[in-house]
Design an enzyme around this catalytic site. Structure first.
Site, PDB file in Angstrom:
ATOM      1  N   GLU A 199       0.808  -1.225   0.000  1.00 43.58           N
ATOM      2  CA  GLU A 199       0.000   0.000   0.000  1.00 43.58           C
ATOM      3  C   GLU A 199       0.837   1.269   0.000  1.00 43.58           C
ATOM      4  O   GLU A 199       0.756   2.096   0.905  1.00 43.58           O
ATOM      5  CB  GLU A 199      -0.948   0.002   1.211  1.00 43.58           C
ATOM      6  CG  GLU A 199      -1.954  -1.126   1.177  1.00 43.58           C
ATOM      7  CD  GLU A 199      -3.030  -1.005   2.257  1.00 43.58           C
ATOM      8  OE1 GLU A 199      -2.921  -0.115   3.107  1.00 43.58           O
ATOM      9  OE2 GLU A 199      -3.974  -1.803   2.217  1.00 43.58           O
ATOM     10  N   GLU A 220      -5.102  -8.701   0.781  1.00 44.80           N
ATOM     11  CA  GLU A 220      -5.798  -8.422   2.047  1.00 44.80           C
ATOM     12  C   GLU A 220      -7.282  -8.206   1.770  1.00 44.80           C
ATOM     13  O   GLU A 220      -7.642  -7.584   0.772  1.00 44.80           O
ATOM     14  CB  GLU A 220      -5.290  -7.136   2.730  1.00 44.80           C
ATOM     15  CG  GLU A 220      -3.936  -7.245   3.362  1.00 44.80           C
ATOM     16  CD  GLU A 220      -3.450  -5.948   4.004  1.00 44.80           C
ATOM     17  OE1 GLU A 220      -4.283  -5.123   4.454  1.00 44.80           O
ATOM     18  OE2 GLU A 220      -2.226  -5.762   4.039  1.00 44.80           O
TER      19      GLU A 220
HETATM   20  C1  BGP Z   1      -4.211  -2.094   5.444  1.00 49.30           C
HETATM   21  C2  BGP Z   1      -2.822  -2.426   5.905  1.00 49.30           C
HETATM   22  C3  BGP Z   1      -2.755  -3.405   7.026  1.00 49.30           C
HETATM   23  C4  BGP Z   1      -3.885  -3.336   8.014  1.00 49.30           C
HETATM   24  C5  BGP Z   1      -5.238  -3.124   7.362  1.00 49.30           C
HETATM   25  C6  BGP Z   1      -6.350  -2.803   8.324  1.00 49.30           C
HETATM   26  O1  BGP Z   1      -4.257  -0.791   4.995  1.00 49.30           O
HETATM   27  O2  BGP Z   1      -2.047  -2.921   4.856  1.00 49.30           O
HETATM   28  O3  BGP Z   1      -1.487  -3.306   7.600  1.00 49.30           O
HETATM   29  O4  BGP Z   1      -3.627  -2.533   9.073  1.00 49.30           O
HETATM   30  O5  BGP Z   1      -5.203  -2.107   6.403  1.00 49.30           O
HETATM   31  O6  BGP Z   1      -6.299  -1.470   8.673  1.00 49.30           O
HETATM   32  P1  BGP Z   1      -6.634  -0.956  10.109  1.00 49.30           P
HETATM   33  O7  BGP Z   1      -5.675  -1.660  10.991  1.00 49.30           O
HETATM   34  O8  BGP Z   1      -6.410   0.516  10.067  1.00 49.30           O
HETATM   35  O9  BGP Z   1      -8.041  -1.296  10.367  1.00 49.30           O
END
Ligand code: BGP
Length: 482
Positions: free
Chosen positions: A170, A382
């Site tokens: 990201e 993800e």
């Molecule tokens: C994405 C990232 C992850 C993870 C996920 C959930 O943007 O790659 O590392 O954190 O989001 O986000 P959050 O933890 O802010 O809910």
């Protein structure tokens, strides 16, 4: 498209789950590890929810064997994890730390022991603090060489066992949160010029490391993971359709075109040039970006939500420099770029407690768009639901997570029927872990970890949630039983 009979998922489909070093490992200063920008940033008061840190995280560094055994029991086909640069090069460059290399040897071997394909992210946001101090990290072109040196060390050491590589996680998020929103290190606000320069450096680091990998291991599979939010114009007014085109060029294609075509979208560059914020190139950059794009094997997609786009007046909303980190629904603010677009909530869709739009069809939209624009295979790196979970008598009932994942997998199956070449689906996340800004209350895992925000809380014991058993079945039936 509509298909009466689904062909289902390919027989070699990689059902997976993902994590990131800073969010799971803990052991922040063990075995020669250097300090990262996140180790520093979380210590600035007010930056994270209740001052949470990844010092201990969920102690994956010490409990990886237990975690991988749980994955094996579930039948997981791939585990996506990231490597902490500071374990390999404590100072970012210079001397390599053998103990750090050994840890990932062990983790990779543990996965392979059970037939779990390791999928390695080279960079998931934890920059060596030493490089921040030497030359401000991503802001300086020097980072490209140091990144490629670090990445090449990994390729040489693990390339005989790791087939799937993700260069960057990201890039769009860590750069916008770091240089526009002020919410991630280095905490800068609205620094447009630097934002685009930093991105150019990251693109060169990505491109050169892709080339380096393929020279060493031509059979390896590589891509970058992009946080992709497909967009919908709020209605059919032409000005909103144009706002959507602006949004896509500046917020989506600006990265994906680089990974897939090795160039920036023309309209986006014209806009940046007119506003004096276009990145500075070095001679040869274009050719390197193009060469790397030819070698990329897949588009990595982190999919959480879609975005709604509406035209935004020249005196309209800008960046809000904040987000809902409390889990109190309805507290997120509308953001935008004056004169171009803004992103109101979608009135047709529900949201999570953190105001993230829930839109299963969006995952199919991602696949369709990537397939028709780039014709690349896709790794969903993800996808998942952040929620408050409750441990009661050793059990966690999370039907909301099952419903969320089921709906997304159904749409992904349709994308496969549409002809999209989807290679893998990784949920976020395997165990519960640290959410960068939301502490340990926003949970994503199949495996509950007993800890809260307070560093001394909890036993760190693992408990299988209902969703664990559900995903096990999904894998066993290759997505037929949802
Ligand atoms: C994405 C990232 C992850 C993870 C996920 C959930 O943007 O790659 O590392 O954190 O989001 O986000 P959050 O933890 O802010 O809910």
């Amino acid at each position: 498209m509509y298909f009466k009979d689904s062909k289902g998922f390919p027989s070699d489909f990689l059902w997976g789950s993902a994590s990131a070093a800073y969010q799971v490992e803990g052991a922040w200063d063990s075995d020669g590890k250097g300090v990262s920008n996140w180790d520093k940033f979380v210590r600035i008061p007010g930056k994270t929810f209740k001052g949470t840190t990844g010092d201990k995280a969920v102690d994956h560094y010490n409990r990886y064997k237990e975690d991988v055994a749980l994955m094996a029991e579930m039948g997981l086909k791939t585990y996506r994890f990231s490597i902490a640069w500071t374990r390999i090069y404590p100072n970012g460059n210079g001397e390599v730390n053998e103990a750090g290399l050994q840890f990932y040897d062990n983790l990779i071997n543990e996965c392979l022991k059970y037939g779990i394909e390791p999928m390695v992210t080279v960079y998931h946001w934890d920059m060596p603090q030493a490089l921040e101090e030497q030359y401000h990290g991503w802001e300086n072109r020097q980072i490209v060489d140091d990144y490629v040196n670090y990445a090449t060390t990994l390729f040489k050491r693990y390339g005989d066992r790791v087939k799937y590589w993700i260069t960057m996680n990201e890039q769009n998020i860590f750069t916008s949160f770091g240089w526009l929103e002020g919410m991630h290190p280095p905490g800068k606000v609205d620094d447009m010029k630097m934002f685009y320069q930093v991105n150019h450096h990251a693109n060169m680091a990505h491109a050169k490391s892709v080339i380096a990998l393929k020279e060493l291991w031509p059979e390896a599979k590589v891509g970058a993971s992009f946080a992709y939010s497909p967009s919908y114009a709020i209605d059919n007014k032409p000005e909103n359709a144009m706002a959507k085109a602006d949004y896509d060029d500046l917020k989506n294609y600006y990265w994906m075109d680089v990974y897939a075509y090795g160039r920036y979208p023309r309209a986006a560059l014209a806009y940046l040039e007119a506003n004096g914020v276009a990145p500075v190139f070095e001679e040869g950059d274009n050719a390197i970006m193009k060469e790397a794009a030819q070698l990329v094997d897949f588009m990595g997609v982190n999919y959480y939500q879609t975005t709604t786009v509406e035209f935004n007046d020249i005196d309209g909303v800008g960046t809000s420099h904040e987000m809902n980190t409390t889990g109190k629904k309805g507290t997120a603010k509308v953001q935008g770029v004056p004169g171009l677009y803004k992103n109101p909530q979608n009135a047709n869709l529900p949201t999570t407690d953190w105001d993230w739009t829930i839109d299963p069809m969006g995952i199919r939209m991602c696949c369709r768009e990537i397939t028709s624009r780039y014709d690349l295979p896709i790794v969903i790196s993800e996808n998942g639901l952040g929620a408050f979970d409750k441990l009661e008598d050793g059990e966690v009932h999370d039907p909301y997570r099952i419903a969320y994942l089921k709906a997304h997998i159904e749409e992904l199956k349709k994308a496969c029927d549409d002809g999209c070449r989807v290679l893998a689906y990784c949920t976020w996340s395997y165990t519960d872990l640290l959410s960068w800004l939301n502490g340990y209350q926003k949970r994503y895992g199949f495996v509950y970890v007993d800890r809260e925000e307070d560093e001394n809380s909890g036993t760190l014991n693992r408990y299988k949630k209902d969703s664990y058993y559900w995903y096990k079945k999904v894998i066993e039936t290759n997505g037929e039983e949802l």
